[in-house]
Design a protein around this motif. Structure first.
Motif, short mmCIF file in Angstrom:
data_model
loop_
_atom_site.label_atom_id
_atom_site.label_comp_id
_atom_site.label_asym_id
_atom_site.label_seq_id
_atom_site.Cartn_x
_atom_site.Cartn_y
_atom_site.Cartn_z
N TYR A 1 0.72 -1.01 0.03
CA TYR A 1 0.26 -0.07 -0.03
C TYR A 1 0.93 1.03 -0.48
CZ TYR A 1 -4.40 -2.98 1.09
OH TYR A 1 -4.82 -4.32 1.11
N LYS A 2 1.48 1.58 0.85
CA LYS A 2 2.62 2.86 0.72
C LYS A 2 3.90 1.89 1.40
CE LYS A 2 2.44 6.64 3.62
NZ LYS A 2 1.42 7.70 4.34
N ILE A 3 4.71 2.83 1.45
CA ILE A 3 6.16 3.27 2.05
C ILE A 3 6.83 4.29 1.80
CG2 ILE A 3 8.97 2.77 1.34
CD1 ILE A 3 8.24 0.50 -1.34
N SER A 4 7.01 4.03 3.63
CA SER A 4 6.95 5.91 3.90
C SER A 4 8.90 5.78 4.42
CB SER A 4 6.38 6.27 5.10
OG SER A 4 5.53 6.09 4.83
N HIS A 5 9.57 6.90 3.50
CA HIS A 5 11.31 6.98 4.46
C HIS A 5 12.00 7.31 5.67
CE1 HIS A 5 15.01 8.50 3.48
NE2 HIS A 5 15.26 7.28 3.61
N TYR A 6 12.34 7.56 6.46
CA TYR A 6 12.40 8.17 8.00
C TYR A 6 14.04 7.96 7.78
CZ TYR A 6 6.99 7.17 8.70
OH TYR A 6 5.75 7.79 9.02
N GLN A 7 13.99 8.65 8.42
CA GLN A 7 15.90 9.46 8.60
C GLN A 7 15.99 8.93 10.28
OE1 GLN A 7 18.47 9.39 6.58
NE2 GLN A 7 19.65 8.83 7.66
N ASN A 8 16.55 8.06 10.12
CA ASN A 8 16.76 7.96 12.26
C ASN A 8 18.70 7.82 12.49
OD1 ASN A 8 17.72 6.03 14.32
ND2 ASN A 8 16.21 6.25 14.73
N VAL B 1 1.44 -2.96 4.67
CA VAL B 1 1.66 -4.82 3.37
C VAL B 1 0.04 -5.22 3.59
CG1 VAL B 1 3.58 -4.98 2.56
CG2 VAL B 1 2.31 -5.67 3.95
N SER B 2 -0.58 -5.96 2.93
CA SER B 2 -1.94 -6.40 3.03
C SER B 2 -1.29 -7.93 3.86
CB SER B 2 -2.59 -7.21 2.19
OG SER B 2 -1.74 -7.26 1.25
N ILE B 3 -2.76 -9.46 4.17
CA ILE B 3 -2.23 -10.07 4.72
C ILE B 3 -1.52 -10.99 3.72
CG2 ILE B 3 -4.56 -10.11 6.29
CD1 ILE B 3 -5.61 -11.78 4.09
N ALA B 4 -0.90 -11.87 3.80
CA ALA B 4 -0.70 -13.10 3.14
C ALA B 4 -1.22 -13.66 2.31
CB ALA B 4 0.46 -14.10 3.31
N ASN B 5 -1.46 -13.73 1.04
CA ASN B 5 -2.52 -14.70 0.27
C ASN B 5 -3.75 -14.26 0.11
OD1 ASN B 5 -3.14 -16.26 -1.41
ND2 ASN B 5 -3.30 -18.40 -0.23
N PRO B 6 -4.13 -12.87 0.38
CA PRO B 6 -5.09 -12.17 -0.16
C PRO B 6 -6.63 -13.18 -0.98
CG PRO B 6 -3.75 -10.55 -0.80
CD PRO B 6 -3.34 -11.88 -0.48
N TYR B 7 -7.65 -13.05 -0.55
CA TYR B 7 -8.40 -13.58 -0.91
C TYR B 7 -9.59 -12.71 -0.64
CZ TYR B 7 -9.57 -15.27 4.02
OH TYR B 7 -10.20 -14.71 4.94
N ASN B 8 -11.05 -13.41 -1.34
CA ASN B 8 -12.03 -12.71 -1.48
C ASN B 8 -12.20 -11.53 -1.86
OD1 ASN B 8 -13.30 -14.57 -1.22
ND2 ASN B 8 -13.60 -15.23 0.47
N ASN B 9 -10.99 -10.50 -2.23
CA ASN B 9 -11.38 -9.18 -2.64
C ASN B 9 -10.97 -8.25 -0.58
OD1 ASN B 9 -11.12 -8.76 -4.98
ND2 ASN B 9 -13.43 -9.25 -4.84
N ILE B 10 -10.49 -9.16 0.00
CA ILE B 10 -10.05 -8.53 1.70
C ILE B 10 -9.21 -7.64 1.42
CG2 ILE B 10 -9.05 -8.91 3.65
CD1 ILE B 10 -9.96 -11.93 3.63
N THR B 11 -8.75 -5.86 2.04
CA THR B 11 -8.93 -4.98 1.52
C THR B 11 -7.98 -4.45 2.96
OG1 THR B 11 -10.20 -3.51 1.76
CG2 THR B 11 -8.80 -4.89 -0.54
N GLY B 12 -7.37 -3.95 3.24
CA GLY B 12 -6.90 -3.50 4.67
C GLY B 12 -5.20 -3.32 4.16
N ILE B 13 -4.94 -2.45 5.90
CA ILE B 13 -3.30 -3.15 6.32
C ILE B 13 -3.04 -3.66 6.64
CG2 ILE B 13 -1.18 -2.11 6.84
CD1 ILE B 13 -1.97 1.24 5.23
N ASP B 14 -2.61 -5.14 7.26
CA ASP B 14 -2.04 -5.85 7.84
C ASP B 14 -0.77 -6.31 8.55
OD1 ASP B 14 -3.63 -8.66 8.93
OD2 ASP B 14 -1.96 -9.33 7.99
N ASP B 15 -0.63 -5.30 8.37
CA ASP B 15 1.51 -5.53 8.63
C ASP B 15 1.60 -4.50 8.18
OD1 ASP B 15 1.46 -8.24 10.13
OD2 ASP B 15 1.50 -9.10 7.29
N CYS B 16 2.93 -3.52 8.83
CA CYS B 16 4.22 -2.74 8.21
C CYS B 16 5.29 -3.52 8.51
CB CYS B 16 4.18 -1.18 9.50
SG CYS B 16 5.02 -0.54 9.01
#
Length: 130
Positions: A76-83, A94-109
């Motif tokens: 979905y998105k990549i954000s860059h940060y300077q630490n 990112v979404s879930i692994a192996n998304p099914y039935n058009n499941i959308t949404g952010i599951d992991d960062c």
């Protein structure tokens, strides 16, 4: 940022292969080879894609020989940060692994950085739905 997209795309493709092998007991060894490869791109053994290295095959009822080939995660998105301590960090949503039935949404960062000249995932966060 393009190298981060390519890195994640590579890992997502490997994850698909691992999930596919994981559906068949006869591919247990092939699954573990891919799972170990994926783990090599993590900076810590506790960070992962949910594709663990297994010591022995699961019971037969666990396998789904007729499962369709897995769908890749969606980036979905990549954000860059300077630490100040770690340098460049990229937060990759990112979404879930192996998304099914058009499941959308952010599951992991996944937090990506470069360690000794190689890109590594150094942390994984899940969103708080509340």
């Amino acid at each position: 940022m393009e190298k981060i997209k390519e890195f994640l795309s590579f890992l997502f493709e490997r994850e698909q292969v691992a999930i596919d092998y994981g559906n068949r007991k006869d591919d247990f060894e092939k699954y573990n080879v891919i799972a170990k490869e994926i783990k090599s791109y993590m900076s810590d053994i506790t960070v992962g894609f949910g594709v663990p290295v297994l010591e022995k095959p699961a019971p037969d009822f666990f396998y789904d020989e007729g499962a369709p080939y897995p769908t890749p995660r969606h980036l979905y998105k990549i954000s860059h940060y300077q630490n100040k301590d770690y340098g460049d960090l990229w937060a990759c949503y990112v979404s879930i692994a192996n998304p099914y039935n058009n499941i959308t949404g952010i599951d992991d960062c996944f937090i990506v950085t470069e360690i000794n000249g190689e890109l590594k995932i150094v942390a994984k966060f899940g969103p708080d739905i509340d």
